[in-house]
Every structure is written in C-alpha cells, then in structure tokens.
Scaffold this motif. Structure first.
Motif, PDB file in Angstrom:
ATOM      1  N   THR A   1      15.983 -30.108  53.996  1.00 37.00           N
ATOM      2  CA  THR A   1      16.453 -31.017  52.949  1.00 37.00           C
ATOM      3  C   THR A   1      16.032 -32.437  53.263  1.00 37.00           C
ATOM      4  OG1 THR A   1      18.573 -31.579  53.986  1.00 37.00           O
ATOM      5  CG2 THR A   1      18.508 -29.556  52.661  1.00 37.00           C
ATOM      6  N   LEU A   2      16.279 -33.332  52.317  1.00 35.19           N
ATOM      7  CA  LEU A   2      15.976 -34.748  52.500  1.00 35.19           C
ATOM      8  C   LEU A   2      16.732 -35.324  53.693  1.00 35.19           C
ATOM      9  CD1 LEU A   2      14.635 -37.344  51.373  1.00 35.19           C
ATOM     10  CD2 LEU A   2      16.647 -37.633  49.902  1.00 35.19           C
TER      11      LEU A   2
ATOM     12  N   TYR B   1      12.077 -28.182  52.177  1.00 33.58           N
ATOM     13  CA  TYR B   1      11.909 -29.496  51.558  1.00 33.58           C
ATOM     14  C   TYR B   1      10.434 -29.767  51.255  1.00 33.58           C
ATOM     15  CZ  TYR B   1      11.881 -34.593  51.058  1.00 33.58           C
ATOM     16  OH  TYR B   1      11.689 -35.875  50.606  1.00 33.58           O
TER      17      TYR B   1
ATOM     18  N   ALA C   1       7.907 -35.685  49.859  1.00 29.08           N
ATOM     19  CA  ALA C   1       7.783 -35.582  51.313  1.00 29.08           C
ATOM     20  C   ALA C   1       6.553 -36.317  51.818  1.00 29.08           C
ATOM     21  CB  ALA C   1       7.724 -34.109  51.723  1.00 29.08           C
TER      22      ALA C   1
ATOM     23  N   PHE D   1      18.734 -30.454  43.440  1.00 29.28           N
ATOM     24  CA  PHE D   1      17.768 -30.317  44.530  1.00 29.28           C
ATOM     25  C   PHE D   1      16.345 -30.549  44.018  1.00 29.28           C
ATOM     26  CE2 PHE D   1      21.313 -27.760  46.160  1.00 29.28           C
ATOM     27  CZ  PHE D   1      21.414 -28.286  47.443  1.00 29.28           C
TER      28      PHE D   1
END
Length: 492
Positions: A92-93, A121, A129, A408
């Motif tokens: 995840t972030l 992610y 990203a 998300f």
C-alpha cells in the motif's frame, strides 16, 4: 565461509508500514518469490522483514537496544561485496516512506546493485508509484517470479518494447515515451500457474509463530468478483482470473510447515490468504486430504457468501470441516442496503445470512463478515438502521461501526478518495463519524487488541482443548461490542 555464501546476491525486503500496523503477519509475497527463485537454482537469496524485529521488541522477545536494521544488514556484506538485486515489496501507499529510506540508503552504499520494487501497490498504482520512488528503481508489475529469475541469471533489465509473453521469455518492455531511456517497467513472460508454484521460503517461520502469527498459505490466484471498491477487477485477465492449485500440492506445503512447527513445539496454525478459497467442495477436498494424511492442524480461509448460500446440508458439512481443523471463515457482506450493493457491483443475497450464520454457529466455526458502514452515499439515519439489523443478525462489532470505504488505487472508484484515502461523505455523516470515533477511542483500542488475538487463540484452543484464553478474549469482545452499540444508539 565464502562471501558468496554469507552474502546473498538477491535481497528481498518488506519495509515498515507508516502509522499503525496492528495485524502483523509474515511477508508471504517476498517469501513466495524467494521460494520460486530457490526452486529454480538461485540459492543465494535472502528475505528480510523490517517489521519482524519491531514486533519482537514490542513483545519483549529481543532487547530494545538490539542492532538496527541498516547496521545489521550492511555488516552482513563484507567490504567490496554487494547484492546483485535489491527488491522491496510494497502493498500500500503506507509502505512508500520507509521504502524510499531503504532505497536511498542502500543505493548510496551499493551504487552498482539493481534496485526494483514490486507488490500490490506497484501493480495497481504504477504511475503513482513511479512518481513516489527514486528514478533508479525498476518497477515489477504483476507477479515478479519470472522477472526476478531473469535478473538473477544476469539477463538484461530492459529490451525491446512488447514482451512476447511466451513461456520462458525474459524480454523486458522499453519506455513508451523514449527509445533512448531504459524503462522503469520490467515485464517478463512465463507467468507460472498455481500448480507450478514453489513452497514459500520461510527462514523465520518459528519467529512469526512465537509471536502468534498463523502460517499464511496461498492456494489460488484471482477472484471472480467485480466490486467497484477493489483493485482486482482492474487487473489483466491472466492475473484476476480465479485459478486454484491442486489440493495435494497445497497440503504438501501445509504438511511441510506443520512438521517444522511441531518440531519446535509450536501449534500448526494456518491461514489461507486467497481472495477466494473457492466453492465449499474445495474446502471439503482440503479436509479429506488432511484426514488422509492424519494431519491435525487449524486453519482459516476467505470465501464468497454465494459459495455458501443454498448449499444442501450446510450445517452438517460445516461440522465435518470443523473436525478437520476449520476454525474461522471470512466472507464479505459489505452492506445490508441493496442499493449500496448494486452501486458496488456486489451481488450478495443478504436474505441468506440468517441460515448461513446459523449453520456456522451450530458447527462451532467463527464467522467474520466484512462490512463497510460508512461511504459516500451513507446517511446517519441509514447507518443507524444498518447497525440495528447487524445487531439482530449477531454481526455487529465495534469495527463494523467504524468501517469506512477506502478508495484503493486501481479500483473503479479511484479518484474519489480524500487525502486519507477515504471516500468523502456528506457533512452530517462525516461529523457523526468523527464524533463517534472520538467518543469510542478507548473501545477501539480494547477491541483491536482482542480481535487480533482471537483467531490464533481459537486455533490453539481447537488444537489443545484449552479454551480459557479464548473465553477471556471473547468476553472482552462481547463487552466492547455491547458498549459500542449502546454508544452508537445514544449518539444517533
């Protein structure tokens, strides 16, 4: 010992999670990658979990002044020796801040190493990203086994654009906007099927079990759902299509790890982390295989409610599954409001809940129902009505009262999130949510601690016959849930 032996050429790392990380578990993603590499002749691979020493410090297992991550890692490589590939998995972030620290520190120390990032992610939010991580970091989207194997074998990180996708191909995709700039996106063909998966490499299995962690097992890939709040439906078809692994191969891995745990005097507790374990018949196939090998283990899994609805003799079948070791099943209800379910493309027949829940209770198997009470279309009145129905079904928990839709990256609702990732709500709903959250902060702390401990305690109680610890945890949860319900009603 040679430097080659003590200094692995492939280093796979799970970073720290920014903020609270209460549901600590083993890093199955990098463990599975390491297992695949080792099964294909790459023996010098190391798995490092930044969160494991932190969890051990909190539990009092290791001293607070134990060596730090960077000192210990860098000391394991002699002067002049560095890994060939350093990979970090980001789910995840929240994993990004620590991943950046690791990349920057290790890149300064090992400038000739190849640095890559993968995980959920990267796959679901590749563009984001790419902006968040240093420019020298390559991106492994999707499943990274073939790409990492190619890098471990010294094949080029980039090549002509447009991988053929044929089995064994290691061609990489070039940058779409520049012929002269190597692409940060690394794509390799040869996606392995579930029956080709190797055992996960778990060098720290006993350490996780000592902290009360179940052994995570993946037995299938993909999910047939189309929920708008989930990133899976947006994945390429070959990644999202549900594909099960042969049950004999699944139990081979369970048996292997169960023997290790038993030898260490630790309970063999397992958790199937598949988005969808599959139909009820597949669970029965697992139970038959465990019985045939006389394996006494405890396990939990995630299913779809549709796989349980309308099943003949459900209660008696669940009782047999419980005898085989099934102690908990998670399924997503998400909402009791049919309009909300339609907007989310979640085809749940809530009318079957009383029958299904009753069958699980009769069998002695715990049910954990996923629920999202707060979202962009919710009102305070609607939330109060849903809470009342949850209470009637025996599904109300303090967590359900606080559950809120997270948008998300990669899901159909992407772009609707707040800076915290939540879907925005109307002013009245937001104000109520914040007031209830603040008023229930002490309940939240008590509930979270007990709820995290309950699944493992239930598994141990099944294996040992001693349910004293589980009973105490259940009393705590029951008390907190009752107080939470009263508080919610008083404020609503």
């Amino acid at each position: 010992m040679s430097a080659e032996t003590v200094s692995p050429s492939l280093l796979l790392i799970r970073p720290l999670c920014e903020g609270d990380d209460p549901e600590f578990a083993e890093p199955l993603g990098i463990e599975r990658l390491a297992g695949y590499l080792r099964a294909h002749g790459v023996g010098d691979v190391q798995v490092v979990d930044r969160r494991l020493p932190m969890a051990e410090r909190r539990a009092g297992i290791v001293r607070l002044d134990a060596p730090g991550f960077f000192d210990e890692l860098l000391d394991s490589y002699p002067e002049g020796v560095e890994p060939k590939v350093v990979g970090i998995s980001l789910m995840t972030l929240a994993d990004v801040p620590d991943a950046r620290r690791i990349f920057e520190r290790l890149h300064a120390h090992w400038p000739d190493a190849l640095f890559v990032a993968g995980g959920g992610y990267i796959t679901s939010a590749l563009e984001e990203a790419s902006r968040m991580l240093p420019s020298y970091v390559g991106m492994l989207a999707g499943e990274g086994e073939a790409a990492l194997l190619a890098l471990a074998c010294g094949e080029p990180a980039c090549g002509a654009r447009g991988s053929s996708g044929a089995r064994g191909s290691t061609e990489m995709a070039a940058a779409p906007d520049s012929e002269s700039t190597p692409s940060r996106l690394m794509v390799a063909g040869g996606l392995s099927t579930p029956d080709e998966w190797a055992f996960a490499y778990r060098p720290h299995l006993e350490r996780y079990a000592a902290l009360g962690c179940a052994v995570n097992i993946q037995s299938a890939r993909g999910c047939p759902g189309s929920c708008t709040f989930c990133a899976t439906p947006s994945l390429p078809q070959h990644l999202r299509r549900w594909q099960p692994r042969d049950m004999r191969l699944v139990v081979d891995e369970v048996e292997h790890e169960a023997e290790r745990l038993t030898a260490a005097g630790l309970p063999p507790v397992f958790n199937f982390v598949d988005d969808d374990f599959g139909p009820l018949e597949r669970l029965e196939l697992l139970a038959s295989e465990l019985d045939a090998r006389r394996l006494r283990v405890a396990y939990a899994c995630e299913m779809r409610l549709a796989a349980l609805a309308g099943q003949q003799q459900l209660a008696s079948r669940l009782k047999h599954l419980h005898k085989s070791g099934l102690t908990r099943v998670f399924f997503g209800v998400e909402s009791l409001n049919r309009g909300t379910l339609a907007r989310w493309r979640k085809p749940v027949d809530v009318g079957v809940l009383p029958e299904v829940i009753g069958a699980f209770r009769d069998a002695g198997i715990a049910v954990q129902a996923g629920y999202i009470l707060w979202h962009g279309c919710q009102t305070v009145k609607g939330a109060c009505e849903e809470v009342e129905r949850l209470r009637e079904l025996g599904l109300y928990t303090h967590r359900s009262a606080l559950s809120r839709l997270i948008v998300f990256p990669g899901c159909d609702l992407a772009g609707e999130g707040t800076t915290q990732g939540f879907q925005p709500m109307a002013t009245e709903a937001e104000e109520f949510y914040q007031r209830f959250s603040a008023a229930a902060s002490d309940l939240t702390e008590q509930w979270t601690k007990a709820a995290i401990a309950e699944p493992y305690a239930a598994a141990v109680a099944f294996l040992t016959g001693d349910d004293s610890n589980l009973a105490e945890i259940k009393r705590t949860l029951s008390s907190v849930n009752a107080r939470s319900y009263e508080l919610f009603n008083s404020m609503g």
